[in-house]
Design an enzyme around this catalytic site. Sequence first.
Site, PDB file in Angstrom:
ATOM      1  N   PRO A  21       0.793  -1.260   0.012  1.00 59.04           N
ATOM      2  CA  PRO A  21       0.142  -0.256  -0.095  1.00 59.04           C
ATOM      3  C   PRO A  21       0.859   1.221  -0.051  1.00 59.04           C
ATOM      4  O   PRO A  21       1.871   1.290   0.703  1.00 59.04           O
ATOM      5  CB  PRO A  21      -0.984  -0.069   1.474  1.00 59.04           C
ATOM      6  CG  PRO A  21      -0.115  -1.208   2.143  1.00 59.04           C
ATOM      7  CD  PRO A  21       0.708  -1.897   1.088  1.00 59.04           C
ATOM      8  N   ASN A  22       0.288   2.431  -0.955  1.00 61.48           N
ATOM      9  CA  ASN A  22       0.954   3.630  -0.642  1.00 61.48           C
ATOM     10  C   ASN A  22       2.141   3.826  -1.733  1.00 61.48           C
ATOM     11  O   ASN A  22       2.652   4.994  -1.718  1.00 61.48           O
ATOM     12  CB  ASN A  22       1.066   4.117   0.296  1.00 61.48           C
ATOM     13  CG  ASN A  22      -0.327   4.331   1.223  1.00 61.48           C
ATOM     14  OD1 ASN A  22      -1.335   4.998   0.584  1.00 61.48           O
ATOM     15  ND2 ASN A  22      -0.454   4.024   2.428  1.00 61.48           N
ATOM     16  N   ARG A  29       4.327  11.065  -2.232  1.00 62.80           N
ATOM     17  CA  ARG A  29       3.980  11.083  -0.740  1.00 62.80           C
ATOM     18  C   ARG A  29       5.297  11.036  -0.010  1.00 62.80           C
ATOM     19  O   ARG A  29       6.293  10.502  -0.082  1.00 62.80           O
ATOM     20  CB  ARG A  29       3.473   9.740  -0.582  1.00 62.80           C
ATOM     21  CG  ARG A  29       3.428   9.341   0.873  1.00 62.80           C
ATOM     22  CD  ARG A  29       2.592   7.821   1.194  1.00 62.80           C
ATOM     23  NE  ARG A  29       2.631   7.596   2.559  1.00 62.80           N
ATOM     24  CZ  ARG A  29       3.467   6.421   2.907  1.00 62.80           C
ATOM     25  NH1 ARG A  29       4.109   5.595   1.921  1.00 62.80           N
ATOM     26  NH2 ARG A  29       3.428   6.230   4.109  1.00 62.80           N
ATOM     27  N   TYR A  34      10.768   9.173   1.226  1.00 60.98           N
ATOM     28  CA  TYR A  34      10.773   8.173   0.276  1.00 60.98           C
ATOM     29  C   TYR A  34      11.455   8.514  -1.011  1.00 60.98           C
ATOM     30  O   TYR A  34      11.759   8.004  -1.887  1.00 60.98           O
ATOM     31  CB  TYR A  34       9.426   7.749   0.017  1.00 60.98           C
ATOM     32  CG  TYR A  34       8.832   7.247   1.222  1.00 60.98           C
ATOM     33  CD1 TYR A  34       9.050   5.949   1.527  1.00 60.98           C
ATOM     34  CD2 TYR A  34       7.588   7.649   1.889  1.00 60.98           C
ATOM     35  CE1 TYR A  34       8.641   5.375   2.990  1.00 60.98           C
ATOM     36  CE2 TYR A  34       7.162   7.369   3.114  1.00 60.98           C
ATOM     37  CZ  TYR A  34       7.301   6.145   3.463  1.00 60.98           C
ATOM     38  OH  TYR A  34       6.829   5.452   4.518  1.00 60.98           O
ATOM     39  N   ASN A  85       8.166  -5.256  -0.712  1.00 60.12           N
ATOM     40  CA  ASN A  85       8.101  -4.013   0.138  1.00 60.12           C
ATOM     41  C   ASN A  85       6.527  -4.199   0.629  1.00 60.12           C
ATOM     42  O   ASN A  85       5.795  -3.604  -0.319  1.00 60.12           O
ATOM     43  CB  ASN A  85       8.538  -2.697  -0.793  1.00 60.12           C
ATOM     44  CG  ASN A  85       8.465  -1.449   0.134  1.00 60.12           C
ATOM     45  OD1 ASN A  85       7.694  -1.551   1.239  1.00 60.12           O
ATOM     46  ND2 ASN A  85       9.020  -0.543  -0.282  1.00 60.12           N
ATOM     47  N   ALA A  88       3.130  -0.365   4.889  1.00 61.21           N
ATOM     48  CA  ALA A  88       2.446  -0.881   6.114  1.00 61.21           C
ATOM     49  C   ALA A  88       2.082  -2.076   6.316  1.00 61.21           C
ATOM     50  O   ALA A  88       2.108  -2.498   7.584  1.00 61.21           O
ATOM     51  CB  ALA A  88       1.291   0.349   6.411  1.00 61.21           C
ATOM     52  N   GLU A 109      13.024  -8.828   1.971  1.00 62.95           N
ATOM     53  CA  GLU A 109      12.140  -7.836   2.244  1.00 62.95           C
ATOM     54  C   GLU A 109      12.983  -6.408   2.096  1.00 62.95           C
ATOM     55  O   GLU A 109      14.015  -6.515   2.562  1.00 62.95           O
ATOM     56  CB  GLU A 109      11.791  -8.065   3.820  1.00 62.95           C
ATOM     57  CG  GLU A 109      11.073  -6.694   4.427  1.00 62.95           C
ATOM     58  CD  GLU A 109      10.867  -7.144   5.982  1.00 62.95           C
ATOM     59  OE1 GLU A 109      10.401  -6.310   6.739  1.00 62.95           O
ATOM     60  OE2 GLU A 109      11.188  -8.166   6.560  1.00 62.95           O
ATOM     61  N   HIS A 111      12.768  -2.074   2.235  1.00 65.83           N
ATOM     62  CA  HIS A 111      12.197  -0.792   2.920  1.00 65.83           C
ATOM     63  C   HIS A 111      13.040   0.409   2.169  1.00 65.83           C
ATOM     64  O   HIS A 111      14.151   0.191   2.509  1.00 65.83           O
ATOM     65  CB  HIS A 111      12.216  -0.806   4.579  1.00 65.83           C
ATOM     66  CG  HIS A 111      11.039  -1.960   5.016  1.00 65.83           C
ATOM     67  ND1 HIS A 111      10.001  -1.959   4.859  1.00 65.83           N
ATOM     68  CD2 HIS A 111      11.428  -3.178   5.680  1.00 65.83           C
ATOM     69  CE1 HIS A 111       9.470  -3.051   5.179  1.00 65.83           C
ATOM     70  NE2 HIS A 111      10.488  -3.784   5.742  1.00 65.83           N
ATOM     71  N   ARG A 118      12.308   5.289  12.699  1.00 68.11           N
ATOM     72  CA  ARG A 118      11.155   5.736  12.546  1.00 68.11           C
ATOM     73  C   ARG A 118      10.395   5.445  13.752  1.00 68.11           C
ATOM     74  O   ARG A 118      10.885   5.076  14.731  1.00 68.11           O
ATOM     75  CB  ARG A 118      10.504   5.335  11.237  1.00 68.11           C
ATOM     76  CG  ARG A 118      11.240   5.810   9.948  1.00 68.11           C
ATOM     77  CD  ARG A 118      10.512   5.725   8.764  1.00 68.11           C
ATOM     78  NE  ARG A 118       9.362   6.525   8.556  1.00 68.11           N
ATOM     79  CZ  ARG A 118       8.457   6.258   7.795  1.00 68.11           C
ATOM     80  NH1 ARG A 118       8.641   5.281   6.919  1.00 68.11           N
ATOM     81  NH2 ARG A 118       7.179   6.863   7.602  1.00 68.11           N
TER      82      ARG A 118
END
Length: 156
Positions: A21-22, A29, A34, A85, A88, A109, A111, A118
């Site tokens: 998502p996103n 964003r 990012y 990735n 969330a 994985e 990111h 964070r």
Amino acid sequence: MAAKAAQRPPVRKPVLVLNGPNLNMLGKRQPQIYGRETLADVEETCRAEAARLGLAIEFAQSNHEGVLVDLIQAAREKNSGIIINAGAYTHTSVALLDALNAAELPAIEVHISNIYKREPFRHRSYISPVAVGVIAGLGTQGYLLALQALARLLDR
């Protein structure tokens, strides 16, 4: 006696590069976190790196957990590995963990940001226990590093 067929190296199934998502909002964003690259930019650089490595790739993104689960389940038969990735869903989805376990494929994985710098809720990953490796905090270069690592794993 029939002549033996010429031996050919096995054709490797494509690697699935899966985004949650996103990630379709990359470049728009929170660019301070990012960056300004779009997901289309990431796909273009991944395709170039995959070609250099002799890998075929499939690239997918969804904002919907069930769609991601479906793609991971299908990967069991049609892909050789997964770069994910999960956005969330990394921090919330037992369903993705279960799908990755069922897929029985090497998964890396990724990111873009360093999730450990964070918010504390981002420090927990449901994906990491099934991943052969985790790349975080190196921006979109993490995807290229994941492709390189997966190519080495698949060559073993």
